[in-house]
Every structure is written in C-alpha cells, then in structure tokens.
Design a protein around this motif. Structure first.
Motif, PDB file in Angstrom:
ATOM      1  N   PRO A  80      62.776  -8.490  -9.727  1.00  0.00           N
ATOM      2  CA  PRO A  80      61.514  -8.360  -8.986  1.00  0.00           C
ATOM      3  C   PRO A  80      61.623  -8.683  -7.498  1.00  0.00           C
ATOM      4  CG  PRO A  80      61.119  -9.381 -11.103  1.00  0.00           C
ATOM      5  CD  PRO A  80      62.609  -9.278 -10.954  1.00  0.00           C
ATOM      6  N   GLY A  81      62.624  -9.422  -7.081  1.00  0.00           N
ATOM      7  CA  GLY A  81      62.754  -9.770  -5.665  1.00  0.00           C
ATOM      8  C   GLY A  81      63.733  -8.908  -4.913  1.00  0.00           C
ATOM      9  N   THR A  82      64.002  -7.705  -5.424  1.00  0.00           N
ATOM     10  CA  THR A  82      65.060  -6.878  -4.842  1.00  0.00           C
ATOM     11  C   THR A  82      64.549  -5.681  -4.041  1.00  0.00           C
ATOM     12  OG1 THR A  82      65.206  -5.581  -6.893  1.00  0.00           O
ATOM     13  CG2 THR A  82      66.668  -7.509  -6.675  1.00  0.00           C
ATOM     14  N   GLN A  83      63.262  -5.654  -3.744  1.00  0.00           N
ATOM     15  CA  GLN A  83      62.740  -4.501  -3.014  1.00  0.00           C
ATOM     16  C   GLN A  83      63.370  -4.412  -1.620  1.00  0.00           C
ATOM     17  OE1 GLN A  83      60.911  -6.822  -4.441  1.00  0.00           O
ATOM     18  NE2 GLN A  83      59.772  -5.802  -6.087  1.00  0.00           N
ATOM     19  N   ALA A  84      63.749  -3.193  -1.256  1.00  0.00           N
ATOM     20  CA  ALA A  84      64.307  -2.971   0.075  1.00  0.00           C
ATOM     21  C   ALA A  84      63.181  -2.850   1.094  1.00  0.00           C
ATOM     22  CB  ALA A  84      65.154  -1.706   0.074  1.00  0.00           C
ATOM     23  N   ASN A  85      63.449  -3.290   2.297  1.00  0.00           N
ATOM     24  CA  ASN A  85      62.476  -3.153   3.369  1.00  0.00           C
ATOM     25  C   ASN A  85      62.442  -1.711   3.859  1.00  0.00           C
ATOM     26  OD1 ASN A  85      61.911  -5.937   3.316  1.00  0.00           O
ATOM     27  ND2 ASN A  85      63.666  -6.363   4.659  1.00  0.00           N
ATOM     28  N   SER A  86      61.393  -1.376   4.578  1.00  0.00           N
ATOM     29  CA  SER A  86      61.233  -0.024   5.109  1.00  0.00           C
ATOM     30  C   SER A  86      62.441   0.340   5.975  1.00  0.00           C
ATOM     31  CB  SER A  86      59.953   0.067   5.939  1.00  0.00           C
ATOM     32  OG  SER A  86      59.817   1.345   6.518  1.00  0.00           O
ATOM     33  N   GLY A  87      62.998   1.496   5.710  1.00  0.00           N
ATOM     34  CA  GLY A  87      64.135   1.982   6.477  1.00  0.00           C
ATOM     35  C   GLY A  87      65.481   1.514   5.957  1.00  0.00           C
ATOM     36  N   GLU A  88      65.509   0.648   4.951  1.00  0.00           N
ATOM     37  CA  GLU A  88      66.768   0.151   4.387  1.00  0.00           C
ATOM     38  C   GLU A  88      67.227   1.038   3.238  1.00  0.00           C
ATOM     39  OE1 GLU A  88      66.825  -4.669   5.032  1.00  0.00           O
ATOM     40  OE2 GLU A  88      65.920  -3.884   3.189  1.00  0.00           O
ATOM     41  N   ALA A  89      68.518   0.988   2.953  1.00  0.00           N
ATOM     42  CA  ALA A  89      69.041   1.659   1.765  1.00  0.00           C
ATOM     43  C   ALA A  89      68.493   0.978   0.516  1.00  0.00           C
ATOM     44  CB  ALA A  89      70.568   1.607   1.769  1.00  0.00           C
ATOM     45  N   TRP A  90      68.445   1.705  -0.585  1.00  0.00           N
ATOM     46  CA  TRP A  90      67.835   1.202  -1.820  1.00  0.00           C
ATOM     47  C   TRP A  90      68.433  -0.109  -2.285  1.00  0.00           C
ATOM     48  CZ3 TRP A  90      70.693   0.104  -6.116  1.00  0.00           C
ATOM     49  CH2 TRP A  90      71.981   0.647  -6.187  1.00  0.00           C
ATOM     50  N   TYR A  91      69.665  -0.372  -1.936  1.00  0.00           N
ATOM     51  CA  TYR A  91      70.391  -1.506  -2.501  1.00  0.00           C
ATOM     52  C   TYR A  91      70.325  -2.773  -1.660  1.00  0.00           C
ATOM     53  CZ  TYR A  91      73.767   0.688   0.705  1.00  0.00           C
ATOM     54  OH  TYR A  91      74.368   1.260   1.784  1.00  0.00           O
ATOM     55  N   GLU A  92      69.714  -2.732  -0.460  1.00  0.00           N
ATOM     56  CA  GLU A  92      69.764  -3.891   0.436  1.00  0.00           C
ATOM     57  C   GLU A  92      69.115  -5.133  -0.165  1.00  0.00           C
ATOM     58  OE1 GLU A  92      71.502  -4.370   2.975  1.00  0.00           O
ATOM     59  OE2 GLU A  92      72.198  -2.340   3.369  1.00  0.00           O
ATOM     60  N   GLY A  93      68.039  -4.954  -0.904  1.00  0.00           N
ATOM     61  CA  GLY A  93      67.393  -6.099  -1.552  1.00  0.00           C
ATOM     62  C   GLY A  93      68.303  -6.747  -2.577  1.00  0.00           C
TER      63      GLY A  93
END
Length: 478
Positions: A428-441
C-alpha cells in the motif's frame, strides 16, 4: 548465526521420492518439539551433536545448544581427545549449526580427522591415527569431512578399504573381521558410499542393498536379531535417501507396509519414539527418528544439504562475495547448481525461475498441487506452473499484459524489488509520484529495507547472485 540461519524450508523434493503424508508431516513437527524441549532442558547431559543435526533438519534453532556443546568440548566433556568418533560427530553438529569446525572449542577438528587417516585409506579408530578395526570410525570420518565440504583425502583408498571389509552377505559389521553383519552399520555404509560419489549401481552398494532387503520383514521393519526398532529403520531410511532411493517405493514395500509406517509405529502421542511399540520414550530413538523424518519430508539427505552448503561450486567458492548468501539458499533448497558443478552467478534470472525462488523461500508451496490456466503462455505442463500459480495467488508477482506471464523473459531489478516488497506486506505504500516510473515507490521501500543488491539497475536483468543477495535480506526480516 543469522536470525534464520539453519532454518530449512522442508518442501521441494529434489529426487523422485514419495512425499510424506500429512500425518507424517505432523509427526515431524511434534517430534522436533519434543527433541528441542528435552535437549534444551537444564542439566541435560547427553551428547548434543546428533540432536543438533536432527533439529536443524527439522527447521529448529539450535544456537543455545551449540554454545553448550562448544563449552563441553573446551572442558573435555563428552569429548575424548583420543577417540576419533567424538571428533566426527562434533564436526557434524558444528557444521549443522553453522559453526566453523576448524576452530571449534579450541580445536581444528578437520585437520585432526584428516591426519588420522592411515596409509590404507582407513580413518583411524583413535584420532592420533591408530587403530584399523572399527568400521564406524571409517564411515564417520568420511561423513564428517563430507558435510564440512572438505575433499576426502585418498578417497580411492578410503573406498577400497570400505569395500574390502564388506561381508560375503553384502552387509557390514561393527568391527573388521567380524562375520555377522549389522543392519545399522550397513545402512551407515550407504551414507559413506554416497559421500564417496558412488550410487546404487556400484557393485558394493548393490550388495549392501540386497543384504538390507533380505533382513526386512513383512511389516517393513527389520528382524530383531540383525537390529530392528526405530533407530535401525531410521538409519536405513537415511541411507536410501542419500542414494536417491525412495524408502516407500516398491522395492522396499512388503505385504504389510514399507519403511515409513514401520518407523511411525514406534511413535508415541507426544511425538517421542520408543524402542518398542507402546514403550517408554527414548531420547536416542527419538532424535534418530527425527533425522529420518526430516529426510523424508524434504526428499533429500541432511548430509547432502550440508555438503552442498559448504562445498560451494567450481565458479563460486568460499572467497566469492555471494558465497554466504548462495550457500544458505542452497541449504534451504531455494537455489541449486547445475549438473556440471557450476552455479553461474552472473546468469540472468527468468520470471518463471524467480517465481519458484520466492515461493520456495517463503514456504508458500501448496500441497494441493493445483495448476493455473489463467496465463495463456503457461500451459499446465510448464515446469513452473505450480509456483507461478502460488506466486500469483499470493499477489507476489503480476502478469505482463492480457493473461500473459512471459515465463521465459528475464526479470528486471525493479520487478524483483516489487515482488520482495509485496512479500513484506507493505505494497500500500508503494505508489509512485507523478512523473515517476511505476517502480519508484517500490524502490524507496526496498532501499529503506536494505534489499537492493550491489550495482542495482531497475531496468536491467537481475542475476542469480543478485537475486540470492536480495532474497536473503528479505528472509532476515521475518
């Protein structure tokens, strides 16, 4: 020893052996608890080496027990500096507990055993290198070096000595020149033959197996005059499994049962074993039975696992930076080498391969043996279908597109970290920020948890050594 060191994941069958029944699996757990409780009781004064081996094979922690054992060795308690078998079993216990047998209790046990070998190839009855009478001293000299990952010196002569002291009926006696064969000693000889690289097709091994079959009764047990009882049955089971032979197979099944029910008939309701059905608990019978149950549950000998853990591979020895992580995962049966003796640490890992790694590492295999038909590119016949189904069902790994898994694609560093973070239960805490690649979180959490391997690159394929590093860092957090 790290938090999870010595814990075996008792799941994968490496040989084509029959899996243990649900009842026998329960027997393993209760028997292990009994041995652990007795061995850890205040004032316990029996030898701890074999109980330690059996407990490690059953996934129990033994840190406190091996500390006690090392103190005993320093004081010379239950450790005779002349008797070679004391050195042999001490090596086995130390290695099983993850200790260095070259510096244990003030002794270099490995050097002493090697120096005890006689010109004939026989490991001496006395650790100073004297005595050529005791067959068990030779067998355990071989086994102790084998589990430590040490080459057997003068192995051809060691083999010849063993073969030359086989009785005409195919069995082995406790002492040289004795004509009466012993089932237990013959089963132990199977372990030594396997450690020396011989299989069931070797003439001496065939003769030993034929002798054991001749002594087996219709209920699967052995005749009392040649041994009999849980310790004998357990020893035979261990010898067969080390040779890759199914103890419940047709060759070892009589009209009233095979070796497994023959062993379990000695089990008491509290998990202990007695020397006779319905008798009183016997600690030696119990820990020896536990060792056999552990081998049955895994389908591979604890001696073989220890050897694999300590011997390394031709391209990944003790000096390699990944040796510790790889050897521990090999011991846990998460990883394995190739038939040519290599590990190939820099080989990229495929998605189907990593699905198996993570499922086995987390002990999530399903006994139901259900397959998945969801992914159109993973047929039921695919070798990793079961692992993919379990990984997908536990939300560890995702598909790639509409009902596609892409099992043969290499797995990227980002995909590895996403799977490991999901295994931690913090997705649940892995959401990527706007403009980031899907995996950054995922990477932020993986970095915080110490999961990132050296030279990590999110979009590059992860190698076998890199996956080993990250899986071990994951397991240390449970």
């Amino acid at each position: 020893m790290k938090k999870n060191a010595g814990m075996l994941l008792l799941i994968i069958l490496l040989f084509a052996l029959s899996p243990l029944s649900a009842q026998a699996s329960q027997d393993l757990s209760s028997t292990a608890s009994y041995v652990r409780r007795v061995a850890g009781a205040p004032g316990f004064s029996e030898r701890l080496d074999w109980p330690i081996l059996a407990l490690v094979g059953a996934g129990k922690e033994v840190d406190d027990l091996i500390r006690i054992r090392e103190q005993q060795v320093r004081r010379g308690e239950l450790f005779n500096s002349l008797r070679s078998t004391d050195y042999h079993r001490t090596i086995v216990g130390a290695v099983a507990a993850g200790k260095n047998p070259k510096d244990f209790g003030g002794y270099n046990l490995i050097q002493s055993v090697k120096e005890s070998q006689l010109p004939s190839g026989k490991f001496g009855d006395i650790i100073s290198g004297e005595g050529e009478k005791l067959i068990n001293a030779h067998i355990w000299g071989i086994l102790s070096l084998y589990v430590a990952g040490e080459p057997i010196p003068n192995s051809s002569r060691a083999l010849s000595w063993l073969v030359n002291n086989q009785n005409a009926d195919g069995g082995f006696s406790v002492e040289k020149n004795m004509n009466r064969s012993d089932v237990d000693m013959t089963a132990m000889a199977l372990l030594a033959f396997a450690a020396l690289g011989r299989d069931a097709q070797h003439p001496a091994v065939k003769k030993a197996l034929d002798y054991l079959k001749s002594q087996q009764q219709e209920d699967g047990d052995f005749s009392p005059w040649s041994g009999g009882g849980p310790e004998t049955v357990a020893q035979v089971i261990q010898g067969l499994i080390m040779l890759g032979i199914d103890p419940a197979g047709a060759e070892w099944t009589r009209t009233k049962g095979d070796l497994v029910p023959a062993l379990l008939r000695y089990r008491r309701p509290d998990g202990s074993f007695s020397r006779s059905p319905g008798g009183e608990s016997d600690f030696i019978a119990t820990y020896q039975s536990l060792a056999a149950l552990g081998d049955l549950q895994r389908g591979v000998s604890i001696y073989t696992l220890l050897h694999r853990k300590n011997a390394g591979f031709s391209d990944l020895g003790p000096g390699h930076r990944s040796f510790s992580d790889v050897s521990e995962l090999v011991f846990r049966m998460v990883l394995s080498g190739y038939p040519d003796g290599t590990f190939r640490p820099d080989n990229p890992v495929r998605r189907d391969e990593f699905a198996k790694m993570i499922v086995v590492a987390l002990g999530k295999e399903s006994s139901a043996q259900l397959t998945t038909t969801w992914f159109t590119d993973v047929p039921v016949s695919h070798w990793a279908n079961l692992y993919i189904r379990v990984a997908f069902a536990h939300n560890l790994i995702k598909g790639k597109g509409e009902r596609l898994f892409a099992p043969g694609d290499t797995i990227s560093g980002a995909e590895v970290m996403a799977i490991l973070v999901r295994a931690l239960g913090v997705e649940p805490g892995t959401q990527a920020n706007s403009g980031e690649a899907w995996y950054e979180g995922f990477l932020r959490i993986a970095r915080d948890k110490g999961l990132l391997y050296q030279n990590f690159q999110a979009t590059r394929p992860a190698t076998r050594a890199q996956c080993a590093f990250s899986i071990m860092r994951l397991l240390e957090q449970f």
